[in-house]
Design a protein around this motif. Structure first.
Motif, PDB file in Angstrom:
ATOM      1  N   ALA A 180      63.540  24.232  39.141  1.00 33.98           N
ATOM      2  CA  ALA A 180      64.916  24.232  38.634  1.00 33.98           C
ATOM      3  C   ALA A 180      64.992  23.768  37.182  1.00 33.98           C
ATOM      4  N   LEU A 181      64.007  22.975  36.755  1.00 33.78           N
ATOM      5  CA  LEU A 181      63.976  22.488  35.374  1.00 33.78           C
ATOM      6  C   LEU A 181      63.324  23.475  34.411  1.00 33.78           C
ATOM      7  N   THR A 182      62.569  24.446  34.948  1.00 33.22           N
ATOM      8  CA  THR A 182      61.760  25.294  34.067  1.00 33.22           C
ATOM      9  C   THR A 182      61.975  26.798  34.218  1.00 33.22           C
ATOM     10  N   GLN A 183      62.783  27.229  35.165  1.00 30.03           N
ATOM     11  CA  GLN A 183      63.033  28.665  35.308  1.00 30.03           C
ATOM     12  C   GLN A 183      64.393  28.989  34.687  1.00 30.03           C
ATOM     13  N   PRO A 184      64.422  29.868  33.675  1.00 31.02           N
ATOM     14  CA  PRO A 184      65.649  30.127  32.915  1.00 31.02           C
ATOM     15  C   PRO A 184      66.868  30.462  33.762  1.00 31.02           C
ATOM     16  N   HIS A 185      66.714  31.287  34.798  1.00 28.49           N
ATOM     17  CA  HIS A 185      67.893  31.642  35.601  1.00 28.49           C
ATOM     18  C   HIS A 185      68.429  30.436  36.368  1.00 28.49           C
ATOM     19  N   LEU A 186      67.566  29.505  36.747  1.00 32.38           N
ATOM     20  CA  LEU A 186      68.022  28.285  37.422  1.00 32.38           C
ATOM     21  C   LEU A 186      68.593  27.291  36.412  1.00 32.38           C
ATOM     22  N   ILE A 187      67.962  27.169  35.245  1.00 31.00           N
ATOM     23  CA  ILE A 187      68.485  26.288  34.189  1.00 31.00           C
ATOM     24  C   ILE A 187      69.919  26.694  33.849  1.00 31.00           C
ATOM     25  N   GLU A 188      70.156  28.007  33.785  1.00 33.08           N
ATOM     26  CA  GLU A 188      71.505  28.496  33.456  1.00 33.08           C
ATOM     27  C   GLU A 188      72.526  28.053  34.495  1.00 33.08           C
ATOM     28  N   LEU A 198      73.529  16.904  36.422  1.00 28.78           N
ATOM     29  CA  LEU A 198      72.673  16.567  37.564  1.00 28.78           C
ATOM     30  C   LEU A 198      73.382  16.833  38.885  1.00 28.78           C
ATOM     31  N   GLY A 199      74.703  16.710  38.912  1.00 26.84           N
ATOM     32  CA  GLY A 199      75.466  17.089  40.107  1.00 26.84           C
ATOM     33  C   GLY A 199      75.300  18.580  40.388  1.00 26.84           C
ATOM     34  N   LYS A 200      75.377  19.394  39.329  1.00 30.07           N
ATOM     35  CA  LYS A 200      75.174  20.842  39.485  1.00 30.07           C
ATOM     36  C   LYS A 200      73.737  21.137  39.896  1.00 30.07           C
ATOM     37  N   LEU A 201      72.781  20.401  39.329  1.00 26.21           N
ATOM     38  CA  LEU A 201      71.374  20.585  39.676  1.00 26.21           C
ATOM     39  C   LEU A 201      71.169  20.342  41.171  1.00 26.21           C
ATOM     40  N   GLU A 202      71.777  19.282  41.694  1.00 28.19           N
ATOM     41  CA  GLU A 202      71.634  18.984  43.124  1.00 28.19           C
ATOM     42  C   GLU A 202      72.226  20.099  43.979  1.00 28.19           C
ATOM     43  N   GLN A 203      73.322  20.713  43.513  1.00 28.77           N
ATOM     44  CA  GLN A 203      73.914  21.840  44.253  1.00 28.77           C
ATOM     45  C   GLN A 203      72.950  23.025  44.256  1.00 28.77           C
ATOM     46  N   VAL A 204      72.323  23.302  43.131  1.00 31.82           N
ATOM     47  CA  VAL A 204      71.355  24.401  43.039  1.00 31.82           C
ATOM     48  C   VAL A 204      70.188  24.123  43.999  1.00 31.82           C
ATOM     49  N   LEU A 205      69.701  22.904  44.014  1.00 31.24           N
ATOM     50  CA  LEU A 205      68.558  22.553  44.857  1.00 31.24           C
ATOM     51  C   LEU A 205      68.895  22.590  46.354  1.00 31.24           C
ATOM     52  N   ALA A 206      70.169  22.338  46.690  1.00 28.12           N
ATOM     53  CA  ALA A 206      70.582  22.278  48.097  1.00 28.12           C
ATOM     54  C   ALA A 206      70.685  23.662  48.738  1.00 28.12           C
ATOM     55  N   TRP A 229      72.614  25.249  36.278  1.00 29.53           N
ATOM     56  CA  TRP A 229      72.997  23.834  36.282  1.00 29.53           C
ATOM     57  C   TRP A 229      73.183  23.242  34.889  1.00 29.53           C
ATOM     58  N   LEU A 230      72.628  23.902  33.854  1.00 23.45           N
ATOM     59  CA  LEU A 230      72.709  23.331  32.509  1.00 23.45           C
ATOM     60  C   LEU A 230      73.458  24.271  31.578  1.00 23.45           C
ATOM     61  N   MET A 231      72.783  25.268  31.035  1.00 25.65           N
ATOM     62  CA  MET A 231      73.398  26.208  30.097  1.00 25.65           C
ATOM     63  C   MET A 231      72.581  27.487  30.049  1.00 25.65           C
ATOM     64  N   LYS A 232      73.197  28.544  29.479  1.00 21.30           N
ATOM     65  CA  LYS A 232      72.461  29.772  29.193  1.00 21.30           C
ATOM     66  C   LYS A 232      71.339  29.413  28.236  1.00 21.30           C
ATOM     67  N   ASN A 233      70.196  30.116  28.360  1.00 21.17           N
ATOM     68  CA  ASN A 233      69.021  29.691  27.601  1.00 21.17           C
ATOM     69  C   ASN A 233      68.001  30.808  27.508  1.00 21.17           C
ATOM     70  N   ASP A 234      67.029  30.606  26.638  1.00 22.94           N
ATOM     71  CA  ASP A 234      65.863  31.494  26.561  1.00 22.94           C
ATOM     72  C   ASP A 234      64.599  30.619  26.628  1.00 22.94           C
ATOM     73  N   PHE A 235      64.621  29.701  27.587  1.00 20.64           N
ATOM     74  CA  PHE A 235      63.544  28.737  27.788  1.00 20.64           C
ATOM     75  C   PHE A 235      62.268  29.410  28.289  1.00 20.64           C
ATOM     76  N   VAL A 236      61.146  28.968  27.778  1.00 27.39           N
ATOM     77  CA  VAL A 236      59.823  29.339  28.282  1.00 27.39           C
ATOM     78  C   VAL A 236      59.026  28.035  28.369  1.00 27.39           C
ATOM     79  N   PRO A 237      58.425  27.738  29.530  1.00 27.43           N
ATOM     80  CA  PRO A 237      57.690  26.476  29.666  1.00 27.43           C
ATOM     81  C   PRO A 237      56.347  26.502  28.944  1.00 27.43           C
TER      82      PRO A 237
END
Length: 143
Positions: free
Chosen positions: A27-35, A132-140, A37-45
Motif C-alpha cells: 500500500a505504501l509502494t504501489q501507485p494505484h494504492l498510494i492514490e 492513515l485512516g484512509k490507508l487502514e480502510q484500503v488495507l481492510a 489513501w494519499l494522492m495521485k502520483n507517479d511513484f516508482v519504488p
C-alpha cells in the motif's frame, strides 16, 4: 564562528495496523494504492526516482525517493514550492514498519518544518491522521 542550521520541527504519527508488513508495504509502494489513501502520483519504488504527488486541493508536491528497505522503511522528500516563502516546504517523510503483536507498528515522521510554519505543521499533524485512516480502510478491503 560556525553557522548553525535553523531549528526544524517534525510530525510523528504511530499506529498499530492489524496487517503484516508485506501488505502494508504494498500500500505504501504501489501507485494505484498510494492514490487511494494519499494522492495521485507517479511513484516508482527506486532510490533517486523523482515523482509528483498531486493533491485534491490542486497543489503539487515534488518528491524524490531516498530510502527503500522492503517491508521495513521508505523515505522520500516532500517539497512544496509556493510564491510566498512562508508556505514553501522542504521536508522528508519516512515510513518505518516494525512487526508487532497486532500486525505492524507503522511510524510516519515528517521532518523539516521551520518554526514559523505553524500552519503547515498543524496541517501535517491533522493530514497524516486522515491519510492513515484512509490507508487502514484500503488495507481492510479483501484482496
Amino acid at each position: 564562528m560556525t553557522a548553525t542550521a535553523p531549528e526544524t520541527r517534525s510530525v510523528v504519527v504511530e499506529r498499530d495496523i492489524p496487517h503484516p508488513p508485506e501488505k502494508l508495504w504494498r500500500a505504501l509502494t504501489q501507485p494505484h494504492l498510494i492514490e487511494e489513501w494519499l494522492m495521485k502520483n507517479d511513484f516508482v519504488p527506486s532510490i533517486g526516482h523523482r515523482f509528483k504527488l498531486r493533491g485534491e486541493w490542486g497543489g503539487v508536491l515534488d518528491c524524490e525517493v531516498l530510502t527503500i528497505e522492503p517491508n521495513k522503511a521508505l523515505s522520500y522528500t516532500w517539497n512544496f514550492d509556493h510564491d510566498d516563502a512562508a508556505y514553501s516546504l522542504k521536508s522528508v517523510v519516512t515510513f518505518t514498519l516494525t512487526p508487532s503483536n497486532a500486525g505492524t507498528l507503522l511510524r510516519v515522521e515528517q521532518v523539516g518544518f521551520r518554526p514559523e510554519q505553524k500552519q503547515a505543521f498543524g496541517g501535517a499533524k491533522a493530514g497524516w491522521q486522515q491519510f492513515l485512516g484512509k490507508l487502514e480502510q484500503v488495507l481492510a478491503r479483501p484482496e
